[in-house]
Design a protein around this motif. Structure first.
Motif, mmCIF file in Angstrom:
data_model
loop_
_atom_site.group_PDB
_atom_site.id
_atom_site.type_symbol
_atom_site.label_atom_id
_atom_site.label_comp_id
_atom_site.label_asym_id
_atom_site.label_seq_id
_atom_site.Cartn_x
_atom_site.Cartn_y
_atom_site.Cartn_z
ATOM 1 N N LEU A 1 4.163 -4.098 -9.485
ATOM 2 C CA LEU A 1 5.523 -3.581 -9.644
ATOM 3 C C LEU A 1 6.260 -4.266 -10.785
ATOM 4 N N GLY A 2 5.944 -5.538 -11.042
ATOM 5 C CA GLY A 2 6.619 -6.231 -12.127
ATOM 6 C C GLY A 2 6.288 -7.705 -12.188
ATOM 7 N N ASP A 3 6.760 -8.336 -13.257
ATOM 8 C CA ASP A 3 6.580 -9.764 -13.482
ATOM 9 C C ASP A 3 7.909 -10.356 -13.896
ATOM 10 N N GLY A 4 8.112 -11.607 -13.537
ATOM 11 C CA GLY A 4 9.325 -12.303 -13.931
ATOM 12 C C GLY A 4 9.043 -13.783 -14.101
ATOM 13 N N GLY A 5 10.093 -14.537 -14.300
ATOM 14 C CA GLY A 5 9.941 -15.965 -14.516
ATOM 15 C C GLY A 5 9.396 -16.720 -13.323
ATOM 16 N N MET A 6 9.589 -16.194 -12.137
ATOM 17 C CA MET A 6 9.143 -16.895 -10.934
ATOM 18 C C MET A 6 7.762 -16.441 -10.468
ATOM 19 N N GLY A 7 7.320 -15.254 -10.873
ATOM 20 C CA GLY A 7 6.011 -14.785 -10.446
ATOM 21 C C GLY A 7 5.833 -13.294 -10.664
ATOM 22 N N SER A 8 4.923 -12.712 -9.883
ATOM 23 C CA SER A 8 4.608 -11.289 -9.980
ATOM 24 C C SER A 8 4.876 -10.613 -8.644
ATOM 25 N N VAL A 9 5.186 -9.320 -8.707
ATOM 26 C CA VAL A 9 5.426 -8.540 -7.494
ATOM 27 C C VAL A 9 4.451 -7.377 -7.488
ATOM 28 N N TYR A 10 3.786 -7.208 -6.339
ATOM 29 C CA TYR A 10 2.766 -6.171 -6.182
ATOM 30 C C TYR A 10 3.163 -5.193 -5.087
ATOM 31 N N LEU A 11 2.662 -3.982 -5.189
ATOM 32 C CA LEU A 11 2.785 -2.998 -4.126
ATOM 33 C C LEU A 11 1.568 -3.166 -3.230
ATOM 34 N N GLY A 12 1.805 -3.261 -1.918
ATOM 35 C CA GLY A 12 0.681 -3.458 -1.018
ATOM 36 C C GLY A 12 0.899 -2.782 0.321
ATOM 37 N N ARG A 13 -0.140 -2.855 1.140
ATOM 38 C CA ARG A 13 -0.061 -2.384 2.527
ATOM 39 C C ARG A 13 -1.043 -3.213 3.327
ATOM 40 N N ARG A 14 -0.780 -3.317 4.615
ATOM 41 C CA ARG A 14 -1.662 -4.098 5.484
ATOM 42 C C ARG A 14 -3.056 -3.472 5.489
ATOM 43 N N ALA A 15 -4.057 -4.312 5.381
ATOM 44 C CA ALA A 15 -5.443 -3.841 5.373
ATOM 45 C C ALA A 15 -5.804 -3.174 6.688
ATOM 46 N N ASP A 16 -5.194 -3.627 7.784
ATOM 47 C CA ASP A 16 -5.533 -3.092 9.098
ATOM 48 C C ASP A 16 -4.599 -1.976 9.560
ATOM 49 N N ALA A 17 -3.727 -1.493 8.670
ATOM 50 C CA ALA A 17 -2.765 -0.455 9.051
ATOM 51 C C ALA A 17 -3.449 0.902 9.128
ATOM 52 N N ALA A 18 -3.142 1.620 10.172
ATOM 53 C CA ALA A 18 -3.659 2.979 10.327
ATOM 54 C C ALA A 18 -2.560 3.960 9.948
ATOM 55 N N PRO A 19 -2.913 5.086 9.347
ATOM 56 C CA PRO A 19 -1.883 6.078 9.021
ATOM 57 C C PRO A 19 -1.123 6.515 10.273
ATOM 58 N N THR A 20 0.194 6.662 10.119
ATOM 59 C CA THR A 20 1.034 7.091 11.242
ATOM 60 C C THR A 20 1.828 8.308 10.801
ATOM 61 N N GLY A 21 1.361 9.479 11.149
ATOM 62 C CA GLY A 21 2.071 10.697 10.773
ATOM 63 C C GLY A 21 1.954 10.985 9.287
ATOM 64 N N ASP A 22 2.920 11.742 8.753
ATOM 65 C CA ASP A 22 2.882 12.143 7.351
ATOM 66 C C ASP A 22 3.176 10.998 6.395
ATOM 67 N N ALA A 23 3.928 10.000 6.860
ATOM 68 C CA ALA A 23 4.344 8.915 5.975
ATOM 69 C C ALA A 23 3.211 7.947 5.673
ATOM 70 N N GLY A 24 2.204 7.847 6.528
ATOM 71 C CA GLY A 24 1.120 6.884 6.317
ATOM 72 C C GLY A 24 1.584 5.477 6.618
ATOM 73 N N PRO A 25 0.740 4.485 6.325
ATOM 74 C CA PRO A 25 1.111 3.098 6.599
ATOM 75 C C PRO A 25 2.291 2.654 5.735
ATOM 76 N N GLU A 26 3.049 1.734 6.246
ATOM 77 C CA GLU A 26 4.212 1.211 5.534
ATOM 78 C C GLU A 26 3.793 0.458 4.278
ATOM 79 N N LEU A 27 4.452 0.740 3.169
ATOM 80 C CA LEU A 27 4.222 0.017 1.917
ATOM 81 C C LEU A 27 5.163 -1.170 1.853
ATOM 82 N N VAL A 28 4.699 -2.263 1.248
ATOM 83 C CA VAL A 28 5.509 -3.463 1.122
ATOM 84 C C VAL A 28 5.428 -4.001 -0.298
ATOM 85 N N ALA A 29 6.422 -4.799 -0.675
ATOM 86 C CA ALA A 29 6.392 -5.556 -1.919
ATOM 87 C C ALA A 29 5.892 -6.954 -1.572
#
Length: 75
Positions: A24-52
């Motif tokens: 997602l981006g880089d800054g002076g303190m570090g990097s930010v990634y888009l991720g999701r839990r490896a063990d998350a199962a899809p839940t409905g149309d939205a799928g697993p929750e995405l996190v930064a």
């Protein structure tokens, strides 16, 4: 949602229970990634929750030893 860049060869592919999907981006303190839990199962149309997932540079990790790692939901 912010633009997501592909991971490059130096980027981690997973951090803890999170699979990283892109950068997602880089800054002076570090990097930010888009991720999701490896063990998350899809839940409905939205799928697993995405996190930064923020990765703090080593120089800052030493200065901030009590950082509480918490996922931040992406809406």
């Amino acid at each position: 949602m912010a633009a997501v860049a592909p991971l490059d060869d130096l980027d981690p592919r997973a951090i803890g229970p999170y699979v990283l999907l892109g950068r997602l981006g880089d800054g002076g303190m570090g990097s930010v990634y888009l991720g999701r839990r490896a063990d998350a199962a899809p839940t409905g149309d939205a799928g697993p929750e995405l996190v930064a997932v923020k990765v703090i540079r080593a120089v800052w990790q030493a200065a901030l030893p009590t950082v509480d790692p918490r996922p931040v939901p992406i809406s």
